[in-house]
Design an enzyme around this catalytic site. Structure first.
Site, PDB file in Angstrom:
ATOM      1  N   HIS A 191     -14.839 -29.606  15.187  1.00 16.85           N
ATOM      2  CA  HIS A 191     -15.748 -28.537  14.788  1.00 16.85           C
ATOM      3  C   HIS A 191     -16.567 -28.911  13.550  1.00 16.85           C
ATOM      4  O   HIS A 191     -17.674 -28.397  13.364  1.00 16.85           O
ATOM      5  CB  HIS A 191     -14.973 -27.244  14.537  1.00 16.85           C
ATOM      6  CG  HIS A 191     -14.562 -26.549  15.792  1.00 16.85           C
ATOM      7  ND1 HIS A 191     -15.448 -25.843  16.575  1.00 16.85           N
ATOM      8  CD2 HIS A 191     -13.361 -26.480  16.424  1.00 16.85           C
ATOM      9  CE1 HIS A 191     -14.812 -25.346  17.627  1.00 16.85           C
ATOM     10  NE2 HIS A 191     -13.549 -25.725  17.560  1.00 16.85           N
TER      11      HIS A 191
ATOM     12  N   HIS B 159     -12.992 -25.011  24.960  1.00 14.63           N
ATOM     13  CA  HIS B 159     -13.597 -25.926  23.981  1.00 14.63           C
ATOM     14  C   HIS B 159     -14.521 -26.919  24.692  1.00 14.63           C
ATOM     15  O   HIS B 159     -14.084 -27.735  25.507  1.00 14.63           O
ATOM     16  CB  HIS B 159     -12.493 -26.689  23.243  1.00 14.63           C
ATOM     17  CG  HIS B 159     -12.996 -27.572  22.137  1.00 14.63           C
ATOM     18  ND1 HIS B 159     -12.844 -27.268  20.802  1.00 14.63           N
ATOM     19  CD2 HIS B 159     -13.635 -28.760  22.154  1.00 14.63           C
ATOM     20  CE1 HIS B 159     -13.367 -28.227  20.060  1.00 14.63           C
ATOM     21  NE2 HIS B 159     -13.860 -29.147  20.870  1.00 14.63           N
TER      22      HIS B 159
ATOM     23  N   GLU C  40      -7.381 -26.912  26.199  1.00 15.71           N
ATOM     24  CA  GLU C  40      -8.248 -25.863  25.673  1.00 15.71           C
ATOM     25  C   GLU C  40      -9.417 -25.650  26.631  1.00 15.71           C
ATOM     26  O   GLU C  40     -10.450 -26.324  26.534  1.00 15.71           O
ATOM     27  CB  GLU C  40      -8.771 -26.231  24.279  1.00 15.71           C
ATOM     28  CG  GLU C  40      -7.697 -26.281  23.204  1.00 15.71           C
ATOM     29  CD  GLU C  40      -8.263 -26.445  21.795  1.00 15.71           C
ATOM     30  OE1 GLU C  40      -9.502 -26.529  21.662  1.00 15.71           O
ATOM     31  OE2 GLU C  40      -7.472 -26.486  20.841  1.00 15.71           O
TER      32      GLU C  40
ATOM     33  N   ASP D  75     -16.264 -23.208  20.670  1.00  9.47           N
ATOM     34  CA  ASP D  75     -15.183 -22.502  21.359  1.00  9.47           C
ATOM     35  C   ASP D  75     -15.756 -21.232  21.951  1.00  9.47           C
ATOM     36  O   ASP D  75     -16.517 -20.505  21.288  1.00  9.47           O
ATOM     37  CB  ASP D  75     -14.054 -22.144  20.393  1.00  9.47           C
ATOM     38  CG  ASP D  75     -13.212 -23.347  20.005  1.00  9.47           C
ATOM     39  OD1 ASP D  75     -13.292 -24.377  20.709  1.00  9.47           O
ATOM     40  OD2 ASP D  75     -12.491 -23.255  18.992  1.00  9.47           O
TER      41      ASP D  75
ATOM     42  N   SER E 168     -11.110 -32.308  12.476  1.00  7.98           N
ATOM     43  CA  SER E 168     -11.497 -31.363  13.521  1.00  7.98           C
ATOM     44  C   SER E 168     -12.880 -31.705  14.068  1.00  7.98           C
ATOM     45  O   SER E 168     -13.815 -31.983  13.317  1.00  7.98           O
ATOM     46  CB  SER E 168     -11.521 -29.940  12.952  1.00  7.98           C
ATOM     47  OG  SER E 168     -12.107 -29.040  13.879  1.00  7.98           O
TER      48      SER E 168
ATOM     49  N   TYR F 111       3.956 -28.427  10.541  1.00  7.42           N
ATOM     50  CA  TYR F 111       2.758 -29.046  11.115  1.00  7.42           C
ATOM     51  C   TYR F 111       2.181 -28.123  12.168  1.00  7.42           C
ATOM     52  O   TYR F 111       2.893 -27.592  13.017  1.00  7.42           O
ATOM     53  CB  TYR F 111       3.108 -30.398  11.748  1.00  7.42           C
ATOM     54  CG  TYR F 111       1.939 -31.083  12.413  1.00  7.42           C
ATOM     55  CD1 TYR F 111       1.757 -31.012  13.791  1.00  7.42           C
ATOM     56  CD2 TYR F 111       0.989 -31.774  11.667  1.00  7.42           C
ATOM     57  CE1 TYR F 111       0.682 -31.630  14.408  1.00  7.42           C
ATOM     58  CE2 TYR F 111      -0.089 -32.394  12.264  1.00  7.42           C
ATOM     59  CZ  TYR F 111      -0.242 -32.315  13.635  1.00  7.42           C
ATOM     60  OH  TYR F 111      -1.314 -32.921  14.233  1.00  7.42           O
TER      61      TYR F 111
END
Length: 362
Positions: free
Chosen positions: A190, A243, A240, A197, A188, A178
């Site tokens: 995105h 992001h 992140e 990003d 996602s 995974y």
């Protein structure tokens, strides 16, 4: 017979006398200025305006609330649940919306003449139109403040197929069952076109130093730092700092000021329903928005959604069970003066000297 005739004559004479008396009385009244008139034995004051005493039956007057918004029903497809800048996509909630209105970010930069302020990986980096407009505005202001054009938009929209490729590559490189870094295909952010990003032309983007300006000001452009370091247990995604997600200016301001993640904010909005109290927020400029949640009519293919009849508004699904209506009230509230970012002034001279022109490199 003569006696009868006499009686009649006497009666007529008496009547004439009575008529004369009444006529004199009437003339006397008129001569007195018309103040009194005898009518059927009732004396009426002619100077009294009797319309003042008439009680008319009228509907009660209801005060107009200038702050109250008038709504009307609009039929909307339930498929809209899966579309809009506030949809939630995470490891537990797949993206099911339309993949339209996605444009080349670099193409819009060329159109606006803003290739000097930041870079993109290539012309294939795409995002939603609204997202692109605000990204460009943010990076233009960032460049004008700190004279750094080192930021590069590394990725934006990704198709489900491309996400699967990245997922498989990560599994192969780590040997795990995974992926801990790449979301499963279909799960996602995105794929929504609302996220990007960032990286740097000469290194990795971590949001520190001069780039902290982005964290401090992103909400002014409708952006949020999607995966905060202390929200990983809720988002299910590791920290992140590169992001960013577009949600809209009023929503972004509240989320960032109250240190929420998108999951928390959408749960919070559930309590503000159309038939109850609506949620009022401002954006960075003080513009006032009124917001409420409206559940989808799951018994039908469409929902009769209340929307304002004469004000600007937007509708976004939440990708789970309903719609979020955001009304621009046309009003403004006072907002505190902006605090100057700590890094801007102290790094300004250094950034002017060291900045690189990404436009020449492209």
């Amino acid at each position: 017979m003569g006696e009868t005739t006499k009686t009649t004559k006497n009666s007529s004479a008496g009547k004439r006398v009575l008529d004369v008396i009444l006529s004199l009385a009437l003339l006397a009244g008129v001569g007195y200025g018309g103040y009194f008139v005898a009518t059927k034995g009732t004396v009426i004051d002619q100077n009294t305006n009797y319309t003042d005493n008439i009680i008319e039956s009228e509907e009660p007057t209801i005060p107009i609330d200038e702050n109250k918004i008038i709504f009307e029903n609009q039929e909307i497809s339930n498929d809209m649940i899966y579309n809009g800048s506030l949809i939630l996509v995470n490891n537990n909630t797949a993206f099911q919306g339309a993949e339209d209105d996605i444009i080349s970010l670099y193409g819009l930069m060329l159109e606006k003449g803003t290739t000097h302020s930041f870079g993109v990986r290539d012309a294939e980096v795409k995002v939603r139109q609204e997202n692109a407009e605000n990204l460009i505005a943010m990076f233009e202001d960032f460049y004008s403040q700190v004279y750094d054009n080192n930021i590069v938009v590394q990725s934006g929209y990704r198709s489900k197929e491309r996400q699967q490729e990245l997922y498989d590559q990560d599994l192969a490189s780590t040997g795990l069952d995974y992926s801990e870094k790449v979301s499963k295909a279909g799960y996602s952010e995105h794929q929504t076109g609302w996220s990007v990003d960032l990286t740097l032309a000469d290194g990795e983007y971590d949001g520190t130093g001069v780039y902290n300006w982005i964290n401090e000001h992103c909400f002014e452009y409708g952006m949020i730092l999607r995966y905060a370091e202390d929200k990983t247990d809720i988002t299910g995604i590791a920290y992140e700092p590169w992001h960013y997600r577009y949600v809209g200016k009023g929503h972004a301001y509240y989320i960032m000021q109250n240190h929420l993640c998108l999951e928390e904010y959408l749960d919070f909005l559930h309590q503000y329903v159309y038939d109850g109290e609506h949620f009022r927020i401002t954006d960075y400029d003080g513009k006032v928005y009124e917001i409420f949640f409206y559940p989808a009519d799951t018994a039908n293919a469409t929902t009769m959604l209340p929307v304002p009849s004469s004000l600007n508004y937007s509708v976004s699904g939440n990708n789970t069970d309903g719609f979020i209506v955001t009304v621009d009230t046309g009003k403004f509230a006072e907002v505190p003066e902006e605090s100057v970012p700590e890094n801007s002034e102290e790094n300004l001279e250094e950034n002017v000297e060291n900045s690189e022109n990404l436009e020449n490199e492209e």
